[in-house]
Write a protein that holds these residues in place. Structure first.
Motif, PDB file in Angstrom:
ATOM      1  N   UNK A   1      91.141 -22.086  19.403  1.00  0.00           N
ATOM      2  CA  UNK A   1      92.258 -22.883  18.872  1.00  0.00           C
ATOM      3  C   UNK A   1      92.055 -23.304  17.412  1.00  0.00           C
ATOM      4  N   UNK A   2      90.823 -23.267  16.930  1.00  0.00           N
ATOM      5  CA  UNK A   2      90.594 -23.554  15.516  1.00  0.00           C
ATOM      6  C   UNK A   2      90.075 -24.931  15.177  1.00  0.00           C
ATOM      7  N   UNK A   3      89.796 -25.787  16.162  1.00  0.00           N
ATOM      8  CA  UNK A   3      89.246 -27.102  15.836  1.00  0.00           C
ATOM      9  C   UNK A   3      89.342 -28.081  16.990  1.00  0.00           C
ATOM     10  N   UNK A   4      88.816 -29.283  16.743  1.00  0.00           N
ATOM     11  CA  UNK A   4      88.864 -30.341  17.753  1.00  0.00           C
ATOM     12  C   UNK A   4      90.205 -31.053  17.711  1.00  0.00           C
ATOM     13  N   UNK A   5      90.577 -31.613  18.847  1.00  0.00           N
ATOM     14  CA  UNK A   5      91.780 -32.427  18.904  1.00  0.00           C
ATOM     15  C   UNK A   5      91.430 -33.887  18.673  1.00  0.00           C
ATOM     16  N   UNK A   6      92.412 -34.749  18.820  1.00  0.00           N
ATOM     17  CA  UNK A   6      92.200 -36.190  18.694  1.00  0.00           C
ATOM     18  C   UNK A   6      91.773 -36.740  20.045  1.00  0.00           C
ATOM     19  N   UNK A   7      90.744 -37.567  20.064  1.00  0.00           N
ATOM     20  CA  UNK A   7      90.258 -38.127  21.329  1.00  0.00           C
ATOM     21  C   UNK A   7      91.253 -39.157  21.853  1.00  0.00           C
TER      22      UNK A   7
END
Length: 232
Positions: free
Chosen positions: A180-186
């Motif tokens: 997906x290309x990166x981390x999401x918001x926790x």
């Protein structure tokens, strides 16, 4: 017999007049030249004096405007911000959390006997953000879960339907990031980081209809659940 007239050019008075005329012209031209010198000389002297003064007098440097230092805005007191939320860790006491937030929370649910290890309390805290909210769950006096919505601007990573379909339960967080290309918001987090019980819910923007989003839940660094809304 008539007298023979002398040529006009051989008459003496003609040459006298011519000489006087030439002398007059020369005299005028010399006077005009002297006048020009007198006029030009002061200007030249003034110019040289100004040049000399400019060389001797150092030019004042225009002081540069000092750039204003852009200090980070001070954290708002009494409300939970994204920065404060990230500082709060699993296992903290209620008092430690209150010290970070700067204000008490409001009890929204409570179970078990107070003082026992199973006493579980959920608090809601005032937040900094439009339509935002946050809650903290404590059990036995220790934080076991934190959750928020709307504190940050969200993740910049957008997930398409094709990428969502590639995600499989059991994948590590690193494998998911590669897709997906990166981390999401926790959105929520519980358990001690690095353990099998460490559980994190990430939120992503979705590519599709208005409000499209994706939620991914990891436990022990492995994907346990995925859900989406509005992907096309």
């Amino acid at each position: 017999m008539s007298k023979v007239k002398k040529p006009f050019s051989k008459k003496w008075w003609v040459w006298v007049l011519a000489i006087l005329f030439i002398v007059g012209i020369v005299g005028c031209s010399e006077e005009s030249a002297d006048t020009d010198k007198e006029v030009q000389t002061p200007a030249t002297e003034n110019d040289s004096k100004e040049d000399k003064a400019n060389k001797e007098t150092p030019k004042k440097e225009t002081p540069k405007k000092e750039q204003k230092k852009t200090d980070k805005p001070a954290a708002k007191k009494g409300v939970l911000t994204k920065e404060k939320f990230e500082q709060i860790k699993d296992g903290m006491t209620y008092e430690e959390v209150v010290n970070i937030v700067g204000a008490e929370g409001k009890v929204i649910s409570e179970t078990g006997d107070k003082g026992s290890q199973y006493h579980t309390v959920m608090y809601e805290f005032d937040t900094d953000g439009f339509m935002s909210n946050a809650s903290m769950m404590f059990q036995g006096g220790k934080l076991i879960n934190k959750a928020q919505f709307g504190l940050g601007e969200g993740s910049d990573v957008e997930i398409s339907l094709e990428e969502f379909n590639k995600l499989q339960n059991g994948m590590t967080l690193e494998e998911v990031i590669d897709i997906v290309g990166g981390k999401g918001e926790i959105l929520s987090e519980s358990g001690t980081k690095g353990t099998d019980l460490h559980t994190v819910m990430y939120s992503y923007k979705g590519k599709g209809s208005i409000g499209a989003n994706v939620s991914l839940m990891f436990q022990g660094n492995k994907l346990q659940n995925k859900s989406q809304f509005g992907l096309e």
